[in-house]
Design a protein around this motif. Structure first.
Motif, PDB file in Angstrom:
ATOM      1  N   LEU A  52       0.839  -1.187   0.000  1.00 44.38           N
ATOM      2  CA  LEU A  52       0.000   0.000   0.000  1.00 44.38           C
ATOM      3  C   LEU A  52       0.881   1.247   0.000  1.00 44.38           C
ATOM      4  CD1 LEU A  52      -2.758  -1.016   2.571  1.00 44.38           C
ATOM      5  CD2 LEU A  52      -2.977  -0.873   0.080  1.00 44.38           C
ATOM      6  N   PRO A  53       0.474   2.304  -0.709  1.00 43.26           N
ATOM      7  CA  PRO A  53       1.273   3.529  -0.730  1.00 43.26           C
ATOM      8  C   PRO A  53       1.201   4.247   0.606  1.00 43.26           C
ATOM      9  CG  PRO A  53      -0.823   3.894  -1.807  1.00 43.26           C
ATOM     10  CD  PRO A  53      -0.768   2.428  -1.489  1.00 43.26           C
ATOM     11  N   PRO A  54       2.166   5.123   0.898  1.00 45.30           N
ATOM     12  CA  PRO A  54       2.072   5.927   2.115  1.00 45.30           C
ATOM     13  C   PRO A  54       0.790   6.753   2.110  1.00 45.30           C
ATOM     14  CG  PRO A  54       4.250   6.118   1.108  1.00 45.30           C
ATOM     15  CD  PRO A  54       3.387   5.394   0.121  1.00 45.30           C
ATOM     16  N   ASP A  55       0.205   6.939   3.276  1.00 43.38           N
ATOM     17  CA  ASP A  55      -1.022   7.713   3.414  1.00 43.38           C
ATOM     18  C   ASP A  55      -0.639   9.147   3.775  1.00 43.38           C
ATOM     19  OD1 ASP A  55      -3.416   8.875   4.057  1.00 43.38           O
ATOM     20  OD2 ASP A  55      -4.116   7.241   5.324  1.00 43.38           O
ATOM     21  N   LEU A  56      -0.899  10.091   2.862  1.00 43.35           N
ATOM     22  CA  LEU A  56      -0.489  11.475   3.100  1.00 43.35           C
ATOM     23  C   LEU A  56      -1.229  12.132   4.254  1.00 43.35           C
ATOM     24  CD1 LEU A  56       0.120  13.164  -0.367  1.00 43.35           C
ATOM     25  CD2 LEU A  56       1.768  12.368   1.312  1.00 43.35           C
ATOM     26  N   SER A  57      -2.351  11.546   4.682  1.00 46.65           N
ATOM     27  CA  SER A  57      -3.060  12.120   5.823  1.00 46.65           C
ATOM     28  C   SER A  57      -2.365  11.806   7.139  1.00 46.65           C
ATOM     29  CB  SER A  57      -4.505  11.608   5.867  1.00 46.65           C
ATOM     30  OG  SER A  57      -4.536  10.214   6.115  1.00 46.65           O
TER      31      SER A  57
END
Length: 373
Positions: free
Chosen positions: A176-181
């Motif tokens: 999964l990509p990093p979560d910018l939130s």
């Protein structure tokens, strides 16, 4: 009204808040939450997109509290979002399952499912409604019946079937990509991270960059392969259940931008993609995002770079309206100490510049020093 020195501290701040509240509520006949939700749909969609939270009622509340200031409303919504617990992560939204309300393609006249104009003013004159917009449009007998939302296959798959369009660029890993939130933006940023940043970026900033690519600062010649808007289901897979369930739906706008590509040593001449996805009905926003996203892929595709829209660090570091607001508006807060220190420096420099040469301080040059400027 001019700024004047104020005294009173908390009393002055409370008075400022009371004055603003009085202006906001007026005679008590202001816009209600229901009226805002039904009348300001495009504004609410933008607040939800930049606030990174899908909730029309909360976005309407924020819009009313901010007196119609879209950036301030997005700020309020994102601040509220940060206080909420995250209960579960949804599965990736499948736009192929969209119940399409609007779907247009600029590259095909006839395509499976047809063109569906949906609720739009694209084909009308931009005339001011002197009646306040109270008059409703009455279709004539020759008007086609309103189409109900339905699932429609993607338009640009036609190009894919002929191998004229690149496949969907996939990440190098399945993680999964990093979560910018929850995770700060870092460079170099992979495509999945760039898309997250652009999806909640300031619409005006994205629009300006997209416009720049059309004026020779991006080396692109795009076409709208498909622009669609409609409802997509939101699905979760609770571990305790062991299967997927739909918990509702959200309205999104998706844009597939097609751009000519002359090929490279490893890829034949074909069309490439620019992708945009936004919460709500947001044609301009999704199109701008797709144009900028394609421009950011210039280095990946071996194209010449150097324009602002092609610089990931420039674009992604400045597209967030919340961060931009904080940096600009903090200048209104007291900076007395900082300014006084700079004021003293400027006064000293001016005094030395007007001093007769024989009275100026002498700087003794040490051996090995650089020339004094």
């Amino acid at each position: 009204m001019a700024f004047v020195a104020t005294k009173g501290g908390e009393e002055a701040i409370a008075a400022a808040h009371a004055w603003r509240a009085d202006r906001r509520h007026g005679d008590g006949q202001g816009c209600t939450l229901k009226q805002a939700t039904t009348s300001f749909g495009r504004a609410i969609d933008r607040v939800m997109a930049e606030g990174a939270l899908y909730d029309p009622d909360l976005a309407a509340r924020a819009l009313l509290q901010a007196e119609g200031d879209l950036v301030e409303a997005a700020f309020l919504l994102r601040s509220f979002r940060a206080t909420r617990p995250r209960l579960v992560d949804s599965l990736p939204v499948e736009t192929g399952n969209m119940r399409v309300q609007r779907r247009v393609s600029a590259i095909f006249k006839d395509l499976p499912g047809g063109q569906r104009l949906g609720p739009t003013t694209d084909y009308s004159h931009r005339l001011f409604e002197t009646d306040g917009g109270d008059q409703r449009f009455e279709p004539t007998l020759t008007d086609p019946p309103a189409e109900t939302p339905c699932r429609i296959p993607g338009a640009i798959r036609i190009l894919g079937e002929e191998a004229l369009l690149e496949g969907v660029p996939l990440p190098h890993d399945a993680d999964l990509p990093p979560d910018l939130s929850t995770t700060p933006l870092r460079f170099p940023a992979e495509r999945r991270v760039r898309l997250q940043a652009l999806a909640r970026g300031d619409e005006g900033f994205l629009l300006s960059l997209a416009y720049s690519t059309q004026r020779g600062y991006g080396n692109t010649h795009p076409f709208v392969g498909e622009l669609r808007m409609g409802e997509v289901p939101v699905t979760i897979a609770p571990p305790e259940l062991g299967f997927e369930i739909d918990i509702g739906s959200i309205v999104v706008t998706e844009c597939q931008m097609v751009n000519q590509f002359n090929g490279s040593k490893v890829a034949p001449p074909q069309f490439t993609r620019g992708y945009g996805l936004s919460i709500g009905h947001a044609d301009r926003r999704a199109m701008s995002m797709a144009l900028v996203e394609r421009a950011l892929r210039a280095e990946e595709l071996g194209e010449s770079t150097g324009n602002p829209a092609q610089d990931p660090e420039f674009v992604l570091s400045h597209c967030d309206s919340i961060q931009a607001t904080g940096f600009v508006e903090h200048l209104k807060l007291p900076h007395y100490v900082d300014f006084q220190s700079e004021l003293e420096i400027v006064r000293a420099i001016r005094a030395e510049a007007t001093m007769p040469t024989q009275h100026r301080p002498t700087q003794h040059r040490q051996e090995g020093d650089d020339d004094l400027v």
